[in-house]
Design a protein around this motif. Structure first.
Motif, mmCIF file in Angstrom:
data_model
loop_
_atom_site.group_PDB
_atom_site.id
_atom_site.type_symbol
_atom_site.label_atom_id
_atom_site.label_comp_id
_atom_site.label_asym_id
_atom_site.label_seq_id
_atom_site.Cartn_x
_atom_site.Cartn_y
_atom_site.Cartn_z
ATOM 1 N N GLU A 5 4.352 -36.407 -29.336
ATOM 2 C CA GLU A 5 5.221 -37.267 -30.126
ATOM 3 C C GLU A 5 5.124 -36.905 -31.604
ATOM 4 O OE1 GLU A 5 3.370 -39.659 -26.689
ATOM 5 O OE2 GLU A 5 2.657 -38.329 -28.276
ATOM 6 N N SER A 6 6.228 -37.075 -32.315
ATOM 7 C CA SER A 6 6.246 -36.818 -33.752
ATOM 8 C C SER A 6 7.357 -37.636 -34.389
ATOM 9 C CB SER A 6 6.446 -35.334 -34.034
ATOM 10 O OG SER A 6 7.697 -34.903 -33.546
ATOM 11 N N GLY A 7 7.341 -37.668 -35.714
ATOM 12 C CA GLY A 7 8.415 -38.323 -36.445
ATOM 13 C C GLY A 7 8.071 -39.675 -37.030
ATOM 14 N N SER A 20 10.511 -38.054 -32.046
ATOM 15 C CA SER A 20 10.757 -36.989 -31.070
ATOM 16 C C SER A 20 9.610 -36.924 -30.077
ATOM 17 C CB SER A 20 10.883 -35.635 -31.778
ATOM 18 O OG SER A 20 11.975 -35.627 -32.652
ATOM 19 N N CYS A 21 9.930 -36.515 -28.867
ATOM 20 C CA CYS A 21 8.940 -36.318 -27.819
ATOM 21 C C CYS A 21 9.217 -34.961 -27.187
ATOM 22 C CB CYS A 21 9.038 -37.417 -26.773
ATOM 23 S SG CYS A 21 8.112 -37.105 -25.252
ATOM 24 N N ALA A 22 8.323 -34.025 -27.432
ATOM 25 C CA ALA A 22 8.469 -32.682 -26.865
ATOM 26 C C ALA A 22 7.609 -32.574 -25.614
ATOM 27 C CB ALA A 22 8.044 -31.643 -27.891
ATOM 28 N N ALA A 23 8.216 -32.136 -24.534
ATOM 29 C CA ALA A 23 7.510 -32.053 -23.259
ATOM 30 C C ALA A 23 7.392 -30.609 -22.806
ATOM 31 C CB ALA A 23 8.247 -32.868 -22.199
ATOM 32 N N SER A 24 6.237 -30.291 -22.284
ATOM 33 C CA SER A 24 6.046 -28.970 -21.689
ATOM 34 C C SER A 24 6.387 -29.042 -20.210
ATOM 35 C CB SER A 24 4.597 -28.533 -21.862
ATOM 36 O OG SER A 24 3.746 -29.393 -21.126
ATOM 37 N N GLY A 25 6.531 -27.886 -19.588
ATOM 38 C CA GLY A 25 6.774 -27.874 -18.146
ATOM 39 C C GLY A 25 8.251 -27.862 -17.792
ATOM 40 N N SER A 26 8.523 -27.526 -16.558
ATOM 41 C CA SER A 26 9.904 -27.345 -16.112
ATOM 42 C C SER A 26 10.504 -28.582 -15.457
ATOM 43 C CB SER A 26 9.963 -26.179 -15.120
ATOM 44 O OG SER A 26 9.110 -26.442 -14.014
ATOM 45 N N THR A 27 9.736 -29.666 -15.390
ATOM 46 C CA THR A 27 10.217 -30.854 -14.677
ATOM 47 C C THR A 27 10.824 -31.899 -15.595
ATOM 48 O OG1 THR A 27 8.055 -31.924 -14.774
ATOM 49 C CG2 THR A 27 8.508 -30.527 -12.864
ATOM 50 N N PHE A 28 10.839 -31.650 -16.886
ATOM 51 C CA PHE A 28 11.310 -32.665 -17.839
ATOM 52 C C PHE A 28 12.688 -33.183 -17.468
ATOM 53 C CE2 PHE A 28 11.676 -34.872 -21.787
ATOM 54 C CZ PHE A 28 12.996 -34.721 -22.193
ATOM 55 N N SER A 29 13.594 -32.273 -17.168
ATOM 56 C CA SER A 29 14.976 -32.678 -16.922
ATOM 57 C C SER A 29 15.131 -33.485 -15.633
ATOM 58 C CB SER A 29 15.877 -31.446 -16.879
ATOM 59 O OG SER A 29 15.507 -30.602 -15.808
ATOM 60 N N MET A 30 14.104 -33.506 -14.802
ATOM 61 C CA MET A 30 14.187 -34.247 -13.547
ATOM 62 C C MET A 30 13.626 -35.662 -13.658
ATOM 63 S SD MET A 30 13.297 -31.368 -10.691
ATOM 64 C CE MET A 30 11.723 -30.895 -11.364
ATOM 65 N N ASN A 31 12.978 -35.957 -14.781
ATOM 66 C CA ASN A 31 12.285 -37.244 -14.920
ATOM 67 C C ASN A 31 13.061 -38.256 -15.731
ATOM 68 O OD1 ASN A 31 9.435 -35.281 -15.043
ATOM 69 N ND2 ASN A 31 9.603 -36.952 -13.592
ATOM 70 N N ILE A 32 13.025 -39.500 -15.271
ATOM 71 C CA ILE A 32 13.323 -40.601 -16.174
ATOM 72 C C ILE A 32 12.239 -40.573 -17.242
ATOM 73 C CG2 ILE A 32 13.473 -43.110 -16.402
ATOM 74 C CD1 ILE A 32 14.147 -43.207 -13.396
ATOM 75 N N MET A 33 12.626 -40.774 -18.478
ATOM 76 C CA MET A 33 11.657 -40.756 -19.570
ATOM 77 C C MET A 33 11.715 -42.072 -20.333
ATOM 78 S SD MET A 33 10.027 -37.872 -19.511
ATOM 79 C CE MET A 33 9.260 -37.911 -21.132
ATOM 80 N N ARG A 71 18.265 -37.831 -25.169
ATOM 81 C CA ARG A 71 17.454 -36.666 -24.811
ATOM 82 C C ARG A 71 18.305 -35.400 -24.836
ATOM 83 N NH1 ARG A 71 15.339 -38.043 -19.001
ATOM 84 N NH2 ARG A 71 14.472 -35.928 -19.088
ATOM 85 N N ASP A 72 17.606 -34.288 -24.998
ATOM 86 C CA ASP A 72 18.224 -32.967 -24.930
ATOM 87 C C ASP A 72 17.421 -32.160 -23.919
ATOM 88 O OD1 ASP A 72 19.131 -30.389 -25.264
ATOM 89 O OD2 ASP A 72 19.292 -30.534 -27.435
ATOM 90 N N ASN A 76 13.955 -29.723 -23.794
ATOM 91 C CA ASN A 76 12.814 -30.488 -23.274
ATOM 92 C C ASN A 76 12.335 -31.533 -24.278
ATOM 93 O OD1 ASN A 76 12.794 -29.079 -20.873
ATOM 94 N ND2 ASN A 76 10.625 -28.560 -20.952
ATOM 95 N N THR A 77 13.261 -32.207 -24.896
ATOM 96 C CA THR A 77 12.918 -33.149 -25.955
ATOM 97 C C THR A 77 13.682 -34.457 -25.783
ATOM 98 O OG1 THR A 77 12.502 -31.328 -27.491
ATOM 99 C CG2 THR A 77 12.775 -33.510 -28.447
ATOM 100 N N MET A 78 12.973 -35.543 -26.057
ATOM 101 C CA MET A 78 13.572 -36.867 -26.034
ATOM 102 C C MET A 78 13.417 -37.472 -27.432
ATOM 103 S SD MET A 78 12.488 -40.151 -23.720
ATOM 104 C CE MET A 78 10.826 -40.202 -24.389
#
Length: 119
Positions: A5-7, A20-33, A71-72, A76-78
């Motif tokens: 998290e930042s900002g 901002s919330c930057a996420a690692s990994g390839s599953t970000f787009s599959m998750n409710i955040m 989100r984008d 991989n960022t919310m």
């Protein structure tokens, strides 16, 4: 999955911040955040959530109409756009995946970002 998290910062009441919330990994787009926050001396509380594709959002009543979650997935960022901030919004803000869209966190917590709203 790592979440960063930042900002956060210090802002006067009535002001705005974008987290901002930057996420690692390839599953970000599959998750409710979701976004959560913890004020001094209080339990962590859920703030907002967004579906995996970004088409639907939920908000806690305390922030509805003032905060916007988006989100984008390509980045991989919310984000959490916070307007009309109040002193009671002062807290450490965290992001996490959300199992239901109403505040059931999934992963380990990141370090959070401090938001301080002065009156």
């Amino acid at each position: 999955v790592q979440l960063v998290e930042s900002g956060g910062g210090l802002v006067q009441a009535g002001g705005s911040l974008r987290l901002s919330c930057a996420a690692s990994g390839s599953t970000f787009s599959m998750n409710i955040m979701g976004w959560y926050r913890q004020a001094p001396g209080k339990q962590r509380e859920w703030v907002a959530a967004i579906t995996s594709g970004g088409g639907s959002t939920n908000y806690a009543s305390s922030v509805k109409g003032r905060f916007t979650i988006f989100r984008d997935n390509a980045k991989n960022t919310m984000y959490l756009q916070m307007n009309s901030l109040k002193p009671e919004d002062t807290a450490v803000y965290y992001c996490n995946a959300d199992a239901t869209g109403w505040g059931v966190p999934i992963f380990h917590w990141g370090q959070g970002t401090q938001v301080t709203v002065s009156s």
